[in-house]
Design a protein around this motif. Structure first.
Motif, PDB file in Angstrom:
ATOM      1  N   ILE A  83      43.225   6.265  31.142  1.00  0.00           N
ATOM      2  CA  ILE A  83      41.961   6.946  31.404  1.00  0.00           C
ATOM      3  C   ILE A  83      42.197   8.444  31.291  1.00  0.00           C
ATOM      4  CG2 ILE A  83      40.237   7.535  33.168  1.00  0.00           C
ATOM      5  CD1 ILE A  83      39.770   4.763  32.098  1.00  0.00           C
ATOM      6  N   GLU A  84      41.402   9.084  30.474  1.00  0.00           N
ATOM      7  CA  GLU A  84      41.457  10.535  30.344  1.00  0.00           C
ATOM      8  C   GLU A  84      40.435  11.131  31.305  1.00  0.00           C
ATOM      9  OE1 GLU A  84      41.274  13.990  26.939  1.00  0.00           O
ATOM     10  OE2 GLU A  84      40.355  12.067  26.502  1.00  0.00           O
ATOM     11  N   ASN A  85      40.872  11.994  32.171  1.00  0.00           N
ATOM     12  CA  ASN A  85      39.974  12.636  33.128  1.00  0.00           C
ATOM     13  C   ASN A  85      39.368  13.874  32.495  1.00  0.00           C
ATOM     14  OD1 ASN A  85      40.345  10.785  35.290  1.00  0.00           O
ATOM     15  ND2 ASN A  85      42.372  11.655  35.593  1.00  0.00           N
ATOM     16  N   LYS A  86      38.382  13.631  31.644  1.00  0.00           N
ATOM     17  CA  LYS A  86      37.719  14.734  30.950  1.00  0.00           C
ATOM     18  C   LYS A  86      36.823  15.493  31.918  1.00  0.00           C
ATOM     19  CE  LYS A  86      36.434  14.212  26.711  1.00  0.00           C
ATOM     20  NZ  LYS A  86      36.533  14.051  25.291  1.00  0.00           N
ATOM     21  N   LYS A  87      36.654  16.744  31.657  1.00  0.00           N
ATOM     22  CA  LYS A  87      35.755  17.597  32.432  1.00  0.00           C
ATOM     23  C   LYS A  87      34.700  18.152  31.485  1.00  0.00           C
ATOM     24  CE  LYS A  87      38.207  17.195  36.168  1.00  0.00           C
ATOM     25  NZ  LYS A  87      37.812  16.202  37.111  1.00  0.00           N
ATOM     26  N   ALA A  88      33.458  18.072  31.897  1.00  0.00           N
ATOM     27  CA  ALA A  88      32.356  18.575  31.082  1.00  0.00           C
ATOM     28  C   ALA A  88      32.273  20.092  31.181  1.00  0.00           C
ATOM     29  CB  ALA A  88      31.041  17.953  31.532  1.00  0.00           C
ATOM     30  N   LEU A  89      31.819  20.694  30.132  1.00  0.00           N
ATOM     31  CA  LEU A  89      31.565  22.123  30.142  1.00  0.00           C
ATOM     32  C   LEU A  89      30.344  22.412  31.007  1.00  0.00           C
ATOM     33  CD1 LEU A  89      32.049  22.819  26.331  1.00  0.00           C
ATOM     34  CD2 LEU A  89      33.691  23.223  28.170  1.00  0.00           C
ATOM     35  N   ALA A  90      30.250  23.621  31.510  1.00  0.00           N
ATOM     36  CA  ALA A  90      29.081  24.015  32.307  1.00  0.00           C
ATOM     37  C   ALA A  90      27.819  23.806  31.479  1.00  0.00           C
ATOM     38  CB  ALA A  90      29.208  25.470  32.729  1.00  0.00           C
ATOM     39  N   ASN A  91      26.786  23.329  32.112  1.00  0.00           N
ATOM     40  CA  ASN A  91      25.484  23.070  31.473  1.00  0.00           C
ATOM     41  C   ASN A  91      25.539  22.011  30.382  1.00  0.00           C
ATOM     42  OD1 ASN A  91      24.206  25.000  33.115  1.00  0.00           O
ATOM     43  ND2 ASN A  91      24.901  26.625  31.738  1.00  0.00           N
ATOM     44  N   SER A  92      26.562  21.171  30.404  1.00  0.00           N
ATOM     45  CA  SER A  92      26.697  20.087  29.430  1.00  0.00           C
ATOM     46  C   SER A  92      25.710  18.971  29.743  1.00  0.00           C
ATOM     47  CB  SER A  92      28.120  19.542  29.461  1.00  0.00           C
ATOM     48  OG  SER A  92      28.241  18.411  28.636  1.00  0.00           O
ATOM     49  N   PHE A 104      35.627   9.711  40.287  1.00  0.00           N
ATOM     50  CA  PHE A 104      35.439   9.005  41.548  1.00  0.00           C
ATOM     51  C   PHE A 104      34.895   9.918  42.643  1.00  0.00           C
ATOM     52  CE2 PHE A 104      38.563   6.187  39.514  1.00  0.00           C
ATOM     53  CZ  PHE A 104      37.919   4.964  39.682  1.00  0.00           C
ATOM     54  N   ASN A 105      35.134  11.220  42.524  1.00  0.00           N
ATOM     55  CA  ASN A 105      34.693  12.165  43.545  1.00  0.00           C
ATOM     56  C   ASN A 105      33.327  12.771  43.273  1.00  0.00           C
ATOM     57  OD1 ASN A 105      37.145  12.002  45.074  1.00  0.00           O
ATOM     58  ND2 ASN A 105      38.118  13.165  43.426  1.00  0.00           N
ATOM     59  N   ARG A 106      32.700  12.382  42.167  1.00  0.00           N
ATOM     60  CA  ARG A 106      31.387  12.938  41.842  1.00  0.00           C
ATOM     61  C   ARG A 106      30.407  11.791  41.605  1.00  0.00           C
ATOM     62  NH1 ARG A 106      26.942  13.901  39.055  1.00  0.00           N
ATOM     63  NH2 ARG A 106      26.428  15.999  38.362  1.00  0.00           N
ATOM     64  N   LYS A 107      29.506  11.624  42.532  1.00  0.00           N
ATOM     65  CA  LYS A 107      28.479  10.592  42.398  1.00  0.00           C
ATOM     66  C   LYS A 107      27.273  11.178  41.671  1.00  0.00           C
ATOM     67  CE  LYS A 107      30.906   7.599  44.576  1.00  0.00           C
ATOM     68  NZ  LYS A 107      31.675   6.676  43.784  1.00  0.00           N
ATOM     69  N   LEU A 108      26.513  10.311  41.044  1.00  0.00           N
ATOM     70  CA  LEU A 108      25.295  10.749  40.363  1.00  0.00           C
ATOM     71  C   LEU A 108      24.274  11.260  41.379  1.00  0.00           C
ATOM     72  CD1 LEU A 108      24.819   7.842  37.786  1.00  0.00           C
ATOM     73  CD2 LEU A 108      25.736  10.140  37.361  1.00  0.00           C
ATOM     74  N   ALA A 109      23.443  12.184  40.939  1.00  0.00           N
ATOM     75  CA  ALA A 109      22.331  12.710  41.738  1.00  0.00           C
ATOM     76  C   ALA A 109      21.064  12.549  40.902  1.00  0.00           C
ATOM     77  CB  ALA A 109      22.562  14.185  42.068  1.00  0.00           C
ATOM     78  N   TRP A 110      19.941  12.480  41.556  1.00  0.00           N
ATOM     79  CA  TRP A 110      18.692  12.324  40.803  1.00  0.00           C
ATOM     80  C   TRP A 110      18.478  13.479  39.826  1.00  0.00           C
ATOM     81  CZ3 TRP A 110      17.302   7.831  39.992  1.00  0.00           C
ATOM     82  CH2 TRP A 110      17.133   6.860  40.962  1.00  0.00           C
ATOM     83  N   LEU A 117      21.769   4.478  44.268  1.00  0.00           N
ATOM     84  CA  LEU A 117      22.984   3.672  44.365  1.00  0.00           C
ATOM     85  C   LEU A 117      22.998   2.590  43.280  1.00  0.00           C
ATOM     86  CD1 LEU A 117      25.619   3.043  45.893  1.00  0.00           C
ATOM     87  CD2 LEU A 117      24.267   1.531  47.371  1.00  0.00           C
ATOM     88  N   HIS A 118      21.845   1.987  43.016  1.00  0.00           N
ATOM     89  CA  HIS A 118      21.763   0.984  41.948  1.00  0.00           C
ATOM     90  C   HIS A 118      22.173   1.609  40.615  1.00  0.00           C
ATOM     91  CE1 HIS A 118      20.298  -2.563  39.793  1.00  0.00           C
ATOM     92  NE2 HIS A 118      19.809  -1.704  38.907  1.00  0.00           N
ATOM     93  N   GLU A 119      21.661   2.794  40.343  1.00  0.00           N
ATOM     94  CA  GLU A 119      22.003   3.468  39.082  1.00  0.00           C
ATOM     95  C   GLU A 119      23.466   3.894  39.064  1.00  0.00           C
ATOM     96  OE1 GLU A 119      19.918   3.289  36.551  1.00  0.00           O
ATOM     97  OE2 GLU A 119      18.530   2.313  37.938  1.00  0.00           O
ATOM     98  N   GLN A 120      23.988   4.343  40.191  1.00  0.00           N
ATOM     99  CA  GLN A 120      25.412   4.696  40.282  1.00  0.00           C
ATOM    100  C   GLN A 120      26.275   3.492  39.941  1.00  0.00           C
ATOM    101  OE1 GLN A 120      27.173   7.724  41.028  1.00  0.00           O
ATOM    102  NE2 GLN A 120      28.848   6.430  40.305  1.00  0.00           N
ATOM    103  N   HIS A 121      25.860   2.318  40.420  1.00  0.00           N
ATOM    104  CA  HIS A 121      26.640   1.110  40.133  1.00  0.00           C
ATOM    105  C   HIS A 121      26.658   0.796  38.639  1.00  0.00           C
ATOM    106  CE1 HIS A 121      27.664   0.545  44.190  1.00  0.00           C
ATOM    107  NE2 HIS A 121      26.628  -0.161  44.587  1.00  0.00           N
ATOM    108  N   HIS A 122      25.594   1.136  37.925  1.00  0.00           N
ATOM    109  CA  HIS A 122      25.633   0.965  36.466  1.00  0.00           C
ATOM    110  C   HIS A 122      26.737   1.836  35.859  1.00  0.00           C
ATOM    111  CE1 HIS A 122      22.483  -1.802  35.433  1.00  0.00           C
ATOM    112  NE2 HIS A 122      21.592  -1.157  36.179  1.00  0.00           N
ATOM    113  N   PHE A 123      26.838   3.065  36.339  1.00  0.00           N
ATOM    114  CA  PHE A 123      27.896   3.960  35.856  1.00  0.00           C
ATOM    115  C   PHE A 123      29.270   3.418  36.262  1.00  0.00           C
ATOM    116  CE2 PHE A 123      29.280   8.723  35.649  1.00  0.00           C
ATOM    117  CZ  PHE A 123      29.772   8.552  34.365  1.00  0.00           C
TER     118      PHE A 123
END
Length: 182
Positions: free
Chosen positions: A31-40, A47-53, A115-121
């Motif tokens: 697994i490559e732990n890629k990081k997105a660019l700002a405003n990507s 694992f430490n970043r959950k989705l937000a609406w 949470l339902h959508e997070q589980h899809h991710f």
């Protein structure tokens, strides 16, 4: 609800035909732990970043029964090197979420539905791990690497789509609270 996208990149730094005498193919898949660019538009699984609406920036489909749609997928980059008479295949796998292709309707704002959508991710991330497991078990040779890699990716991708669909069926798209909580 899940909308699946996939993308994969195959980057080869060597031409196999110039190294036909390779003793064996060594696979290093991870697994490559890629990081997105700002405003990507892209969020890479962390694992430490959950989705937000606020991540769901796409335009809702008024004709779709779903209250929200997660657009995520997994992909890989690969590279080959000839080392000590062996061909080393390095495969970096990652999971991603597309903000512009993920959406929610205005009346969907609860943590329960998020949470339902997070589980899809999360299921997408499971697919990425399954891809790694399958690649590490594969018997690559100089003549089958391309077709075998494609075959494994397609198999795991299709299994992940089925798992996403099963999750929605079993939870009735989050409407079955007891199943959703399981």
């Amino acid at each position: 609800m899940m909308r699946t996208r996939f993308l994969f990149f195959l980057l080869f730094s060597l031409n196999f035909s110039t190294h036909c005498f390779a003793q064996k193919v060594i696979v290093d898949a991870f697994i490559e732990n890629k990081k997105a660019l700002a405003n990507s538009d892209t969020i890479y699984y962390d694992f430490n970043r959950k989705l937000a609406w606020t991540d769901f920036q796409g335009k809702p489909d008024a004709n779709n029964f779903a209250g929200a749609v997660t657009s995520s997928g997994f992909a890989f980059n690969s590279e080959m090197n000839f080392v000590d008479g062996n061909l080393e295949l390095t495969i970096r796998v990652y999971s991603y979420f597309s903000k512009r292709d993920s959406w929610k309707k205005s009346n969907i704002n609860s943590g329960y539905h998020l949470l339902h959508e997070q589980h899809h991710f999360d299921i997408t991330r499971l697919g990425a791990q399954k891809l790694i497991d399958e690649l590490q078990k594969a018997n690559f040779t100089k003549s089958n690497y391309n077709s075998l890699m494609t075959s494994i990716f397609n198999k795991v991708y299709n299994e992940n789509i089925e798992l996403q669909n099963r999750y929605d069926r079993e939870t009735k798209n989050s409407m079955d609270i007891k199943k959703q909580m399981e």
